[in-house]
Every structure is written in C-alpha cells, then in structure tokens.
Design a protein around this motif. Structure first.
Motif, PDB file in Angstrom:
ATOM      1  N   ARG A 164       8.178  -7.909  10.266  1.00 13.79           N
ATOM      2  CA  ARG A 164       7.902  -8.167   8.848  1.00 13.79           C
ATOM      3  C   ARG A 164       8.408  -7.041   7.962  1.00 13.79           C
ATOM      4  NH1 ARG A 164       2.830  -7.904   7.398  1.00 13.79           N
ATOM      5  NH2 ARG A 164       2.092  -6.808   9.252  1.00 13.79           N
ATOM      6  N   LYS A 165       8.747  -5.892   8.609  1.00 13.47           N
ATOM      7  CA  LYS A 165       9.125  -4.683   7.866  1.00 13.47           C
ATOM      8  C   LYS A 165       8.051  -4.333   6.845  1.00 13.47           C
ATOM      9  CE  LYS A 165      13.117  -4.151   9.891  1.00 13.47           C
ATOM     10  NZ  LYS A 165      12.925  -5.200  10.933  1.00 13.47           N
ATOM     11  N   SER A 166       6.813  -4.442   7.287  1.00 14.19           N
ATOM     12  CA  SER A 166       5.673  -4.223   6.403  1.00 14.19           C
ATOM     13  C   SER A 166       4.412  -3.990   7.231  1.00 14.19           C
ATOM     14  CB  SER A 166       5.478  -5.441   5.497  1.00 14.19           C
ATOM     15  OG  SER A 166       4.262  -5.354   4.782  1.00 14.19           O
ATOM     16  N   THR A 167       3.482  -3.243   6.654  1.00 12.32           N
ATOM     17  CA  THR A 167       2.170  -3.081   7.268  1.00 12.32           C
ATOM     18  C   THR A 167       1.091  -3.716   6.397  1.00 12.32           C
ATOM     19  OG1 THR A 167       1.893  -0.909   6.219  1.00 12.32           O
ATOM     20  CG2 THR A 167       2.800  -0.946   8.463  1.00 12.32           C
TER      21      THR A 167
ATOM     22  N   ALA B 146       0.459   7.170  16.264  1.00 15.17           N
ATOM     23  CA  ALA B 146       1.647   7.849  15.744  1.00 15.17           C
ATOM     24  C   ALA B 146       2.695   6.823  15.294  1.00 15.17           C
ATOM     25  CB  ALA B 146       2.240   8.776  16.803  1.00 15.17           C
ATOM     26  N   ILE B 147       2.825   5.752  16.055  1.00 13.53           N
ATOM     27  CA  ILE B 147       3.782   4.700  15.698  1.00 13.53           C
ATOM     28  C   ILE B 147       3.360   4.011  14.403  1.00 13.53           C
ATOM     29  CG2 ILE B 147       4.749   2.471  16.391  1.00 13.53           C
ATOM     30  CD1 ILE B 147       4.503   3.391  19.294  1.00 13.53           C
ATOM     31  N   PHE B 148       2.069   3.664  14.303  1.00  9.94           N
ATOM     32  CA  PHE B 148       1.587   2.980  13.104  1.00  9.94           C
ATOM     33  C   PHE B 148       1.689   3.867  11.862  1.00  9.94           C
ATOM     34  CE2 PHE B 148      -1.009   0.404  16.211  1.00  9.94           C
ATOM     35  CZ  PHE B 148      -0.307  -0.773  15.995  1.00  9.94           C
ATOM     36  N   LEU B 149       1.394   5.134  12.014  1.00 10.79           N
ATOM     37  CA  LEU B 149       1.506   6.051  10.881  1.00 10.79           C
ATOM     38  C   LEU B 149       2.957   6.178  10.431  1.00 10.79           C
ATOM     39  CD1 LEU B 149      -0.961   8.876  12.007  1.00 10.79           C
ATOM     40  CD2 LEU B 149      -1.301   7.223  10.156  1.00 10.79           C
ATOM     41  N   THR B 150       3.869   6.180  11.382  1.00  7.97           N
ATOM     42  CA  THR B 150       5.299   6.238  11.056  1.00  7.97           C
ATOM     43  C   THR B 150       5.730   4.981  10.322  1.00  7.97           C
ATOM     44  OG1 THR B 150       5.753   7.623  12.996  1.00  7.97           O
ATOM     45  CG2 THR B 150       7.624   6.480  12.002  1.00  7.97           C
ATOM     46  N   GLN B 151       5.259   3.832  10.810  1.00  7.59           N
ATOM     47  CA  GLN B 151       5.610   2.574  10.151  1.00  7.59           C
ATOM     48  C   GLN B 151       5.071   2.531   8.726  1.00  7.59           C
ATOM     49  OE1 GLN B 151       3.999  -0.367  12.921  1.00  7.59           O
ATOM     50  NE2 GLN B 151       6.066  -0.866  13.614  1.00  7.59           N
ATOM     51  N   HIS B 152       3.834   2.958   8.550  1.00  2.00           N
ATOM     52  CA  HIS B 152       3.184   2.814   7.246  1.00  2.00           C
ATOM     53  C   HIS B 152       3.681   3.819   6.209  1.00  2.00           C
ATOM     54  CE1 HIS B 152      -0.088   1.564   4.559  1.00  2.00           C
ATOM     55  NE2 HIS B 152      -0.224   2.857   4.259  1.00  2.00           N
ATOM     56  N   PHE B 153       3.823   5.082   6.606  1.00  2.00           N
ATOM     57  CA  PHE B 153       4.137   6.132   5.650  1.00  2.00           C
ATOM     58  C   PHE B 153       5.621   6.485   5.564  1.00  2.00           C
ATOM     59  CE2 PHE B 153      -0.378   7.076   6.613  1.00  2.00           C
ATOM     60  CZ  PHE B 153      -0.877   7.011   5.322  1.00  2.00           C
ATOM     61  N   ILE B 154       6.421   6.027   6.527  1.00  2.53           N
ATOM     62  CA  ILE B 154       7.842   6.391   6.524  1.00  2.53           C
ATOM     63  C   ILE B 154       8.745   5.162   6.498  1.00  2.53           C
ATOM     64  CG2 ILE B 154       9.688   7.584   7.772  1.00  2.53           C
ATOM     65  CD1 ILE B 154       7.581   9.437   8.936  1.00  2.53           C
ATOM     66  N   LEU B 155       8.668   4.329   7.522  1.00  3.17           N
ATOM     67  CA  LEU B 155       9.609   3.216   7.652  1.00  3.17           C
ATOM     68  C   LEU B 155       9.407   2.131   6.602  1.00  3.17           C
ATOM     69  CD1 LEU B 155       9.649   2.813  11.551  1.00  3.17           C
ATOM     70  CD2 LEU B 155      11.284   4.043  10.094  1.00  3.17           C
ATOM     71  N   TYR B 156       8.139   1.754   6.372  1.00  4.66           N
ATOM     72  CA  TYR B 156       7.867   0.641   5.462  1.00  4.66           C
ATOM     73  C   TYR B 156       6.978   1.065   4.300  1.00  4.66           C
ATOM     74  CZ  TYR B 156       9.031  -1.309  10.038  1.00  4.66           C
ATOM     75  OH  TYR B 156       9.609  -1.559  11.257  1.00  4.66           O
ATOM     76  N   LYS B 157       7.140   2.283   3.853  1.00  3.13           N
ATOM     77  CA  LYS B 157       6.260   2.812   2.812  1.00  3.13           C
ATOM     78  C   LYS B 157       6.446   2.102   1.480  1.00  3.13           C
ATOM     79  CE  LYS B 157       9.428   6.552   1.478  1.00  3.13           C
ATOM     80  NZ  LYS B 157       9.561   8.007   1.281  1.00  3.13           N
ATOM     81  N   ASP B 158       7.603   1.456   1.268  1.00  7.67           N
ATOM     82  CA  ASP B 158       7.857   0.767   0.004  1.00  7.67           C
ATOM     83  C   ASP B 158       7.292  -0.646  -0.008  1.00  7.67           C
ATOM     84  OD1 ASP B 158       9.216   2.948  -1.039  1.00  7.67           O
ATOM     85  OD2 ASP B 158      11.120   2.311  -0.152  1.00  7.67           O
ATOM     86  N   ALA B 159       6.837  -1.138   1.159  1.00  2.63           N
ATOM     87  CA  ALA B 159       6.256  -2.482   1.222  1.00  2.63           C
ATOM     88  C   ALA B 159       4.875  -2.453   0.596  1.00  2.63           C
ATOM     89  CB  ALA B 159       6.160  -2.948   2.673  1.00  2.63           C
ATOM     90  N   THR B 160       4.614  -3.365  -0.331  1.00  4.63           N
ATOM     91  CA  THR B 160       3.334  -3.423  -1.031  1.00  4.63           C
ATOM     92  C   THR B 160       2.802  -4.837  -0.981  1.00  4.63           C
ATOM     93  OG1 THR B 160       4.338  -3.942  -3.181  1.00  4.63           O
ATOM     94  CG2 THR B 160       4.116  -1.620  -2.600  1.00  4.63           C
ATOM     95  N   SER B 161       1.770  -5.075  -1.753  1.00  2.78           N
ATOM     96  CA  SER B 161       1.166  -6.401  -1.782  1.00  2.78           C
ATOM     97  C   SER B 161       2.116  -7.460  -2.312  1.00  2.78           C
ATOM     98  CB  SER B 161      -0.108  -6.382  -2.639  1.00  2.78           C
ATOM     99  OG  SER B 161       0.181  -5.953  -3.954  1.00  2.78           O
ATOM    100  N   SER B 162       3.247  -7.037  -2.879  1.00  3.64           N
ATOM    101  CA  SER B 162       4.223  -8.017  -3.348  1.00  3.64           C
ATOM    102  C   SER B 162       4.835  -8.770  -2.183  1.00  3.64           C
ATOM    103  CB  SER B 162       5.339  -7.308  -4.142  1.00  3.64           C
ATOM    104  OG  SER B 162       6.032  -6.374  -3.325  1.00  3.64           O
ATOM    105  N   ASN B 163       4.658  -8.265  -0.958  1.00  3.96           N
ATOM    106  CA  ASN B 163       5.178  -8.931   0.223  1.00  3.96           C
ATOM    107  C   ASN B 163       4.233 -10.020   0.726  1.00  3.96           C
ATOM    108  OD1 ASN B 163       6.004  -5.789   0.559  1.00  3.96           O
ATOM    109  ND2 ASN B 163       7.638  -7.122   1.299  1.00  3.96           N
TER     110      ASN B 163
END
Length: 287
Positions: free
Chosen positions: A193-196, A249-266
């Motif tokens: 989803r490229k989102s958390t 560590a993986i989830f923190l990386t996804q949330h704060f680095i990889l997909y940090k721009d994903a918001t509720s607009s998704n």
C-alpha cells in the motif's frame, strides 16, 4: 543469610523493569483496537495479525502460568536446571500474557460487524499460509501431548525422559512462531500500500520500550542466579523480545522514513486495497 546491597539493588531493578515492561507491552495492545473503533474500520490492519496473535498469547499464558504455578512443571524444570532450579518467570510475565490474550480477543472480534459495527473487508478470510501455520501449531501441541502420555516415563512425570514440561516448551515455541508470522503479512501490507495508514505506530513505540525492559530483566535475573541457563530456560521470553525488536525496527522505518508522506488522504485507496489483497480476513468460526 542477608543479601548484599548490590544484590538487593539488582533485585529492585529487576522488579522495576518487570512491571515497567508489563506496563509498556500491556498498553501497546490498546492503540490498535482504539484506532479501529475511532475510524469505524479495520482497514489497514491485516486479519492475520489478531488471528494468529490470539493463538500465540493463549499459548504464552499457559506457558507462563505453568512455569509459575504448576508444582509438576516447576519440579521438572528444577530437575533439568539444577544450577538455577527456579524459573525466571515472574508474576508480571503471567499477568502480561493473560492481559494480552484478552486484548487479542477484543481486536479479533472487531472483524465481526455484528459486534462492533465496524467496516470490514467483504472478502473476509485469513491468508492460506497463516491458516496452515495456525492449525499446524495446534496439531503440534496435540501431538506433543500424545507422545508424552504414551512414551513419557511414568506418564510424563519423570523429567529424565519425555515429560509434561516438554509440552510447555512446545507451547512456548508456538508463541514464537505466532509472533514471527503475525508481523509478516502486516509488513507486506504496508509495503504494497506504500502506507501505514490504519496501522497504529503507537503500539510499536510501546513495543520497543517493553522489549528492551523485558530483556534487561531477564539478564538481571539470570546474573543474580549466576547461571545464564536462566535465559535459555525461558526461551519464549528471550526470543519474543528479540523478534519484536526486529519487526518494530521495520515498522518504524516504514512509518517515519519510507512512507512518512502517506496520510489519511490515502483512505480511499487503502479501503479498496484491503478488500482485494491486504485484509482478506474472515472470522475463524464463520460458516
């Protein structure tokens, strides 16, 4: 003989770590079901997570309870660990396990619209690999009980052969397998989803704190016994913390680095994606 000041201090630190990790890990169960309830939807959370997590914590509760309260299991443990005959299980370990099981059941039931009224995927079925592992774990425990009953010395009460403590060990590994399996679908869901969005990062932050404190308590307790087998003798607690830290560590990386721009607009994308691929969850006992 009275303990030295250093020993008294370490015991106090162990107790503090124990109840602190209990608090952190216990609180970590609340953000996700609360988030689901406030959003009115379970989208973003894979059904595999509460599905296998419930089994894991049921096993963990039995394991910790037997090591703490069962005279038979404690006697068999002492026989196999003569250098440190007392299990490193604390009351907070059992309370945490039981509390976790209850919260897992609550999160699981949120996938029943008739109970919570939340929006769930129309395709509601646990993924095939998770289902196979779920029933495989149950089969392994039943097989262990059968083998101990039939081939164990003195009906499984002689720790020098196959004994009931071996069933407890199997249950401990069921918890480890469940912990490993429950995170993989969620990591994959976030990746696809490229989102958390829908996945609570609050529980992950509490997980990290709890894991570190849990490991610290285990190390302190074993050092006080002057026998590091106290760590390996409580394998579920040891690996539970380490596995959790890796995935956190993986989830923190996804949330704060990889997909940090994903918001509720998704949100719209997330709903359709979960219907077709991510959630695919069905209450286990539904027809």
């Amino acid at each position: 003989m009275m303990d030295s000041e250093g020993v008294v201090f370490l015991k106090a630190v162990s107790t503090l770590c124990g109840w602190s990790y209990f608090l952190a890990w216990s609180l970590s169960f609340y953000p996700q079901p609360f988030k689901n309830y406030m959003r009115g939807s379970t989208s973003g959370l894979t059904f595999d997570f509460p599905f296998i997590n419930t089994l894991g914590f049921a096993s963990y509760t039995i394991t910790q309870g037997c090591l703490l309260f069962s005279p038979t299991i404690r006697a068999q443990y002492a026989s196999r660990h003569p250098a440190s005959p007392k299990p490193t299980v604390q009351v907070n370990d059992f309370v945490f396990a039981l509390h976790g099981f209850i919260l897992c059941v609550i999160t699981y039931t949120q996938f029943y619209p008739c109970i919570w009224g939340l929006k769930v995927s129309s395709r509601t079925r646990a993924s095939r690999p998770t289902t196979i592992i779920f029933w495989g774990c149950i089969a392994a425990v039943l097989l262990a009980c059968f083998v101990v009953e039939v081939h164990g010395k003195n009906g499984g009460y002689d720790p020098k052969g196959l004994a009931w403590i071996d069933v407890i060990i199997v249950l401990g590994y069921v918890k480890l397998v469940a912990t490993l399996v429950k995170y993989i679908p969620q990591v994959n869901s976030n990746y696809r989803r490229k989102s958390t969005v829908g996945w609570s990062i609050g529980q992950i932050l509490l997980d990290v704190s709890g894991s570190i404190l849990s490991l610290l308590q285990l190390v302190i307790d074993s050092s006080l016994q002057a026998d590091w087998s106290g760590i390996t003798g409580n394998t579920p607690k040891l690996f539970l913390a380490n596995i959790t830290l890796v995935f956190d560590a993986i989830f923190l990386t996804q949330h704060f680095i990889l997909y940090k721009d994903a918001t509720s607009s998704n949100e719209t994308y997330e709903e359709s994606d979960s219907d077709d691929d991510v959630t695919q969850a069905q209450p286990l006992l539904s027809g």
